[in-house]
Design an enzyme around this catalytic site. Structure first.
Site, PDB file in Angstrom:
ATOM      1  N   TYR A  99       0.861  -1.179   0.000  1.00 40.42           N
ATOM      2  CA  TYR A  99       0.000   0.000   0.000  1.00 40.42           C
ATOM      3  C   TYR A  99       0.897   1.229   0.000  1.00 40.42           C
ATOM      4  CZ  TYR A  99      -3.293   3.561   1.707  1.00 40.42           C
ATOM      5  OH  TYR A  99      -4.054   4.697   1.855  1.00 40.42           O
ATOM      6  N   ASP A 140       9.284   2.657  -0.265  1.00 39.31           N
ATOM      7  CA  ASP A 140       8.269   3.363   0.512  1.00 39.31           C
ATOM      8  C   ASP A 140       8.416   2.902   1.954  1.00 39.31           C
ATOM      9  OD1 ASP A 140       6.113   4.472   1.711  1.00 39.31           O
ATOM     10  OD2 ASP A 140       4.599   3.642   0.350  1.00 39.31           O
ATOM     11  N   LYS A 173       4.506   8.742   9.040  1.00 40.76           N
ATOM     12  CA  LYS A 173       4.208   8.087  10.330  1.00 40.76           C
ATOM     13  C   LYS A 173       5.195   8.446  11.460  1.00 40.76           C
ATOM     14  CE  LYS A 173       1.044   4.837   8.358  1.00 40.76           C
ATOM     15  NZ  LYS A 173       1.099   4.175   7.074  1.00 40.76           N
TER      16      LYS A 173
HETATM   17  C1  LIG Z   1       0.532   4.783   5.724  1.00 42.67           C
HETATM   18  C2  LIG Z   1       1.281   4.546   4.483  1.00 42.67           C
HETATM   19  C3  LIG Z   1       1.185   5.414   3.381  1.00 42.67           C
HETATM   20  C4  LIG Z   1       0.233   6.577   3.346  1.00 42.67           C
HETATM   21  O1  LIG Z   1       0.540   7.528   4.304  1.00 42.67           O
HETATM   22  P1  LIG Z   1      -0.623   8.585   4.695  1.00 42.67           P
HETATM   23  O2  LIG Z   1       0.063   9.490   5.667  1.00 42.67           O
HETATM   24  O3  LIG Z   1      -1.725   7.764   5.277  1.00 42.67           O
HETATM   25  O4  LIG Z   1      -1.027   9.275   3.458  1.00 42.67           O
HETATM   26  C5  LIG Z   1       1.988   5.180   2.284  1.00 42.67           C
HETATM   27  N1  LIG Z   1       2.822   4.146   2.262  1.00 42.67           N
HETATM   28  C6  LIG Z   1       2.954   3.280   3.288  1.00 42.67           C
HETATM   29  C7  LIG Z   1       3.923   2.154   3.205  1.00 42.67           C
HETATM   30  C8  LIG Z   1       2.171   3.441   4.428  1.00 42.67           C
HETATM   31  O5  LIG Z   1       2.260   2.568   5.426  1.00 42.67           O
END
Ligand SMILES: *Cc1c(COP(=O)(O)O)cnc(C)c1O
Length: 432
Positions: A145, A240, A268
């Site tokens: 994701y 990511d 995060k």
């Molecule tokens: C949470 C997450 C996102 C999206 O981040 P948001 O701050 O919710 O837009 C993108 N990539 C990864 C791997 C994530 O865990």
């Protein structure tokens, strides 16, 4: 007649004014059933509901609170800056300090740009990759994701690997077609894509520790393979690390695996619980970003002083207190207790650093989406509900991982393990 709880009343009101009553889908408890609890306060390892009940929180806002909710040292810094600067819309020393700290600690981040969410970080990194290579196609993996950016809200179409199709209404077909989708843990599929499209692929994007469809730990050799493949084809490798960055180690999975991406995204943990995201990487790539280069990207509230200060205070504390070693030790004890207690139940526990995942029992490690049953929530909801009864707040979906924080003491974790084990055994006897 059963009295309506305060949360039920608030949720009924909320459904009238927000889609599904929420501002982000998983919060609505659709995967686990029942009415979501409204929380009004948090401290350390705990969430406090509007009914005044205290829950031990293993969701931690889906990852950011690695020091626990409202860590006192971080809170002090936030309060200090609240009385000096909100959004300034100018150059400022707060973002400079965080940028210097991160680029000093993480050598693969030669330059960094702050944004306000993980989604935005990913979206911008893709634009840089396309700008740098002059190519359009992106390779992503089923089971990763990357936020809700259109071009990555895409799943594999028919066939094992190939051109993607929208995984949400509202994603233009022409956009989805710019994304190629491959299964995780499968060198052959990615190789096949590169054989067919290699010269048009701008980048591969992957969560080096996929943790958004359960915890799908990849073989280091697979990540090394992606690195080689990108180098051979003039494509970029984007990690990511929005969830794994500063969570599994200060340097995230780059530090753990030694595999270096060209571009990396964070969020995060990096914002200490405030809305912060970032993308960064090799100097010559980041120099393509406006105003230095021709890849446009901007933000009114970007590098907000509150987030910058909260982030820096969090990262410094993580570094100085050797938090990762301690969290890993606690997690090992927690999973050991759970593992023996869950024998004879239908659940298993897997973990990586301070991230864990409760899932249906399998015979081999789960590394790709193909290995997951389609209905994880059928069994998860039978665990979630009795845990809630015992004041344990797990993430409200079987596809979400759990987190522990520095505020989750050894004794709290032992107590929680016992309760989760009880819940797992009770769930065998329930019929829902
Ligand atoms: C949470 C997450 C996102 C999206 O981040 P948001 O701050 O919710 O837009 C993108 N990539 C990864 C791997 C994530 O865990």
């Amino acid at each position: 007649m059963v009295m309506e709880s305060q949360s039920e009343k608030l949720f009924a009101r909320s459904k009238k004014v927000a889609p599904g009553g929420v501002h982000s889908p998983v919060r609505a408890f659709k995967s686990v059933g029942g009415t979501p609890i409204f929380f009004e306060r948090s401290e350390g390892p705990y969430l406090y509901s509007v009914e005044g009940r205290r829950y031990l929180d293993f969701c931690l806002s889906f990852g950011p609170h690695i020091l626990g909710h409202r860590d006192a040292d971080v809170e002090r810094e936030i309060i200090a800056v609240v009385q000096r600067a909100w959004s300034l819309g100018t150059c400022d020393p707060y973002s400079l300090e965080l940028a210097e700290w991160i680029t000093h600690k993480l050598p693969w981040v030669e330059k960094i740009r702050f944004v306000t969410s993980g989604t935005e970080a990913v979206m911008s990194a893709l634009r840089v990759a396309r700008g740098a290579t002059g190519r359009d196609l992106i390779v992503k993996f089923d089971g990763c994701y990357h936020g809700h950016v259109d071009s990555l809200l895409v799943k594999s179409g028919s066939g094992l690997a190939g051109v993607g199709e929208g995984d949400s209404a509202g994603v233009a077909r022409a956009t989805a077609e710019q994304t190629l989708v491959a299964p995780l843990d499968d060198e052959n599929s990615v190789e096949t894509l590169f054989r067919e499209y290699g010269a048009k692929i701008a980048a591969i994007i992957i969560e080096p520790l996929p943790a958004n469809y359960g915890l799908l730990e990849q073989r280091v050799e697979f990540l090394q393979f992606l690195r080689r493949l990108c180098d051979q084809n003039g494509s970029l490798l984007i990690f990511d690390e929005v969830i794994s960055g500063f969570r599994v180690a200060l340097g995230g999975m780059v530090e753990v695996t030694g595999v270096r991406p060209d571009l990396v995204t964070y969020g995060k943990v990096m914002g200490g619980g405030l809305p912060v995201g970032a993308y960064g990487g090799r100097q010559e790539l980041m120099n393509l970003v406006a105003p230095e280069g021709r890849v446009y990207q901007a933000g009114t509230l970007s590098a907000h002083p509150l987030g910058m200060v909260a982030g820096l205070a969090t990262l410094k504390k993580l570094d100085e207190m050797k938090v990762y070693v301690e969290l890993e030790r606690r997690m090992l004890n927690f999973t050991r207790a759970l593992r023996s207690g869950l024998e004879g139940s239908t659940y298993q526990i897997q973990s990586f650093g301070s991230i864990f995942w409760l899932s249906p029992k399998t015979s081999s490690p789960i590394r790709s989406l193909k290995q997951l049953q389609s209905n994880l929530n059928d069994s998860y909801r039978r665990l979630f509900e009795p845990c809630l009864q015992k004041s344990i707040y797990l993430a409200p979906s079987g596809y979400e991982v759990g987190f522990i924080s520095l505020a989750h003491s050894e004794s709290l974790l032992q107590e929680a393990a016992e309760k989760i084990i009880e819940a797992a055994h009770e769930s065998r006897h329930s019929s829902i």
